[in-house]
Design a protein around this motif. Structure first.
Motif, PDB file in Angstrom:
ATOM      1  N   ILE A  93       7.365   5.039  -6.718  1.00 12.44           N
ATOM      2  CA  ILE A  93       6.386   5.283  -5.655  1.00 12.44           C
ATOM      3  C   ILE A  93       6.280   4.070  -4.738  1.00 12.44           C
ATOM      4  O   ILE A  93       6.157   4.207  -3.519  1.00 12.44           O
ATOM      5  N   ARG A  94       6.373   2.865  -5.299  1.00 13.68           N
ATOM      6  CA  ARG A  94       6.382   1.662  -4.452  1.00 13.68           C
ATOM      7  C   ARG A  94       7.595   1.658  -3.536  1.00 13.68           C
ATOM      8  O   ARG A  94       7.497   1.282  -2.354  1.00 13.68           O
ATOM      9  N   ALA A 113      -4.829   0.010  -8.462  1.00 18.64           N
ATOM     10  CA  ALA A 113      -4.415  -1.393  -8.592  1.00 18.64           C
ATOM     11  C   ALA A 113      -3.582  -1.625  -9.847  1.00 18.64           C
ATOM     12  O   ALA A 113      -2.622  -2.406  -9.837  1.00 18.64           O
ATOM     13  N   LYS A 114      -3.916  -0.935 -10.934  1.00 23.01           N
ATOM     14  CA  LYS A 114      -3.197  -1.159 -12.194  1.00 23.01           C
ATOM     15  C   LYS A 114      -1.755  -0.679 -12.117  1.00 23.01           C
ATOM     16  O   LYS A 114      -0.919  -1.057 -12.948  1.00 23.01           O
ATOM     17  N   TYR A 115      -1.457   0.147 -11.125  1.00 18.52           N
ATOM     18  CA  TYR A 115      -0.077   0.607 -10.938  1.00 18.52           C
ATOM     19  C   TYR A 115       0.640  -0.169  -9.831  1.00 18.52           C
ATOM     20  O   TYR A 115       1.792   0.127  -9.522  1.00 18.52           O
ATOM     21  N   SER A 121      -1.372  -4.562  -2.732  1.00 16.12           N
ATOM     22  CA  SER A 121      -0.025  -4.634  -3.305  1.00 16.12           C
ATOM     23  C   SER A 121       1.016  -4.063  -2.357  1.00 16.12           C
ATOM     24  O   SER A 121       2.108  -4.638  -2.184  1.00 16.12           O
ATOM     25  N   LEU A 122       0.700  -2.929  -1.727  1.00 17.99           N
ATOM     26  CA  LEU A 122       1.680  -2.293  -0.850  1.00 17.99           C
ATOM     27  C   LEU A 122       1.790  -2.997   0.500  1.00 17.99           C
ATOM     28  O   LEU A 122       2.866  -3.045   1.096  1.00 17.99           O
ATOM     29  N   LEU A 129       2.439  -0.879   6.953  1.00 15.92           N
ATOM     30  CA  LEU A 129       1.915   0.319   6.308  1.00 15.92           C
ATOM     31  C   LEU A 129       0.457   0.596   6.705  1.00 15.92           C
ATOM     32  O   LEU A 129      -0.394  -0.291   6.648  1.00 15.92           O
ATOM     33  N   ILE A 130       0.192   1.825   7.091  1.00 10.26           N
ATOM     34  CA  ILE A 130      -1.174   2.302   7.302  1.00 10.26           C
ATOM     35  C   ILE A 130      -1.594   3.014   6.022  1.00 10.26           C
ATOM     36  O   ILE A 130      -0.956   3.977   5.591  1.00 10.26           O
ATOM     37  N   TYR A 131      -2.649   2.520   5.408  1.00  9.04           N
ATOM     38  CA  TYR A 131      -3.049   2.969   4.071  1.00  9.04           C
ATOM     39  C   TYR A 131      -4.458   3.546   4.170  1.00  9.04           C
ATOM     40  O   TYR A 131      -5.415   2.832   4.475  1.00  9.04           O
ATOM     41  N   CYS A 132      -4.586   4.838   3.935  1.00  7.16           N
ATOM     42  CA  CYS A 132      -5.875   5.513   4.056  1.00  7.16           C
ATOM     43  C   CYS A 132      -6.404   5.885   2.677  1.00  7.16           C
ATOM     44  O   CYS A 132      -5.740   6.607   1.929  1.00  7.16           O
TER      45      CYS A 132
END
Length: 407
Positions: A93-94, A113-115, A121-122, A129-132
Motif C-alpha cells: 500500500i505504501r 500510524a502502526k502500518y 509517513s506517506l 501527496l494529498i491525504y484526506c
C-alpha cells in the motif's frame, strides 16, 4: 465530439475508505476521471458489501453477492484486496501511495500510524501527496479519538432538533433524515477540499492533509438554521414540514393526497391566493409580506389548509404550475425513477456487470458541457482488479503476483 480529457484524467486516488462518507467522495473523483484504487480486506471487503438485502440481481432474477448499499457508492473504481495488517500488505500500500496523487482514508485518528500509512509517513516518501482523513470528529479536539456514525452525528450536530413534527403533535419528536446526510455531505465537502488542495499543488508542487469531520460538516450544513440561532439567540425547534423563514412553504393535504406548496416571495403568494380564490388573504395586512406571514403563521395556515382540501393533487399542481407558484408531488422512489424529467436528465443508468449482466445505477448529477462524467466500470467485485493493479501500477511480474495473491 470533444477531444478534451476528463477533468481528473491522469490523477490516481488510493482509496482506503469503506461504508459511505469516504466512498461517496472517491466515487465523485472517479466519475470525474480519476483512477481510483479501492483497497479492501481479503475475504470480506468493504463492510457495505454485506449490508443487504436487497442485493443486485442477475438477468434471471437471482441475488448476486453485491449489496445494493455497496453499489450506491463505488462506481468507476478498481478493487484490490490487500491485508494491511501484514508487513507485506502495508508495504504494498505504501508503494501504491508513492505512485498516487491522493489518499483518502476513514480510519480512527492515529489508526494507520502502526502500518506506516498515516499522513506523516506517506508525506515523507511522497511530498506531493494529498491525504484526506474522514473521521467522526476530526484530528483535533476532545472528541477526536471517538468513533462517529451518521445517526449520532445527525443528533449531536443539531439536525434532529429541527427535523420531525412538533413535540406536542401526534408523531412528534426528534427524527433523523431518511438517508445518511451527514455522511453524504462530508463526502461532498471532502471532494471540494481535495480538489482545492489539488489546484493549490499546481502552484506549490506540494500536497497537504485534508482533515474532514462528520460533526463539522453537520454543523456547517445547518445553514439558515445556524444563523436563525446566532442572530436571535433562540434555538430553532422542530416544525414538521413547515419552513422557519417562509410561509406558506410546507405540505398540504388535498382531497386525495398531499402536495408541497413552496411560496418563496410575495408575488407568488398573491398568485397562489388568486388560484385558491382567496384574494382577501393576499390583501389582509397580516399577510401582505413574508415577514408578516411568518409572524402570523398560526392565523393563516388553518385557512389555507381548509382551502387545499377542496381540490385534488392533480388539479392543484396543474393550476399552481400555470400560475408560476412552486408546487410538487411527494413521490415515492418508483415514481421518482420513472419521472420524465429524471429520465431526461440521465439519472438512471445501466452498466455492464460481471455477474449481473447489467447493473442499473443512479447517475452523477454533475453536468459538464465539454468533459462530461464517464461511466467506465460498475462497482467492482471484491478483488476484481488485484492482478491488474499489481502488474500495471507496481510492475510486479506473474510470479510475484501469484506469491502475493496466494497468501
Amino acid at each position: 465530439m470533444s477531444t478534451r480529457l476528463a477533468p481528473l484524467a491522469g490523477i490516481r486516488v488510493l482509496d482506503l475508505t469503506r461504508v459511505l462518507a469516504g466512498p461517496w467522495c472517491t466515487q465523485n473523483l472517479a466519475d470525474l476521471g480519476a483512477e481510483v484504487i479501492k483497497i479492501e480486506r481479503p475475504g470480506s471487503g468493504d463492510d457495505t458489501r454485506g449490508w443487504g438485502p436487497p442485493y443486485l440481481r442477475d438477468e434471471a432474477g437471482n441475488n448476486t453477492s453485491e449489496a445494493a448499499y455497496y453499489m450506491a457508492a463505488n462506481r468507476n473504481k478498481k478493487s484490490v484486496t490487500v491485508d494491511m495488517a501484514t508487513p507485506e500488505g502495508a508495504e504494498l500500500i505504501r508503494d501504491l501511495a508513492l505512485r498516487s496523487d491522493i489518499v483518502v482514508e476513514n480510519f480512527k485518528v492515529g489508526g494507520l500510524a502502526k502500518y506506516g500509512l498515516d499522513y506523516a509517513s506517506l508525506k515523507a516518501i511522497n511530498p506531493r501527496l494529498i491525504y484526506c482523513s474522514v473521521t467522526g470528529f476530526g484530528q483535533t479536539g476532545p472528541y477526536a479519538p471517538r468513533p462517529g456514525y451518521d445517526f449520532m452525528i445527525q443528533a449531536m450536530g443539531g439536525l434532529m432538533s429541527v427535523t420531525g413534527e412538533k413535540d406536542d403533535l401526534p408523531g412528534g419528536g426528534p427524527q433523523k433524515a431518511g438517508v445518511a446526510v451527514a455522511d453524504l455531505m462530508t463526502g461532498m465537502y471532502a471532494t471540494v477540499g481535495i480538489l482545492a488542495a489539488l489546484r493549490e499543488r499546481d502552484r506549490s508542487g506540494l500536497g497537504q492533509h485534508v482533515d474532514m469531520a462528520l460533526l463539522d460538516c453537520q454543523v456547517a450544513m445547518m445553514a439558515n438554521q445556524n444563523m436563525n440561532y446566532l442572530t436571535s439567540g433562540k434555538a430553532p425547534q422542530r416544525a414538521g414540514n413547515a419552513h422557519p423563514n417562509l410561509v406558506p412553504y410546507q405540505v398540504f393535504a388535498t382531497s386525495d393526497g398531499h402536495i408541497i406548496v413552496a411560496v418563496g416571495n410575495d408575488s407568488q403568494f398573491r398568485n397562489f391566493c388568486r388560484v385558491a380564490e382567496c384574494t382577501e388573504l393576499a390583501e389582509d395586512p397580516r399577510f401582505l409580506t413574508n415577514p408578516q406571514r411568518v409572524m402570523n403563521r398560526e392565523a393563516l395556515i388553518p385557512d389555507l389548509a381548509e382551502i387545499m382540501l377542496t381540490r385534488s393533487c392533480a388539479t392543484w399542481l396543474e393550476q399552481l404550475e400555470a400560475a408560476g407558484v412552486p408546487a410538487g408531488p411527494i413521490n415515492t422512489l418508483d415514481q421518482v425513477h420513472n419521472n420524465p424529467q429524471v429520465l431526461a436528465r440521465g439519472m438512471k443508468i445501466s452498466m455492464p456487470h460481471p455477474t449481473a449482466g447489467q447493473a442499473t445505477l443512479v447517475g452523477s448529477p454533475i453536468r459538464l458541457s465539454d468533459t462530461p462524467v464517464e461511466y467506465r466500470n460498475a462497482p467492482p467485485m471484491l478483488g476484481e482488479h488485484t492482478e491488474e493493479v499489481l502488474r500495471d501500477v507496481l510492475g510486479l511480474d506473474a510470479a510475484q503476483i501469484a506469491k502475493f495473491t496466494n497468501q
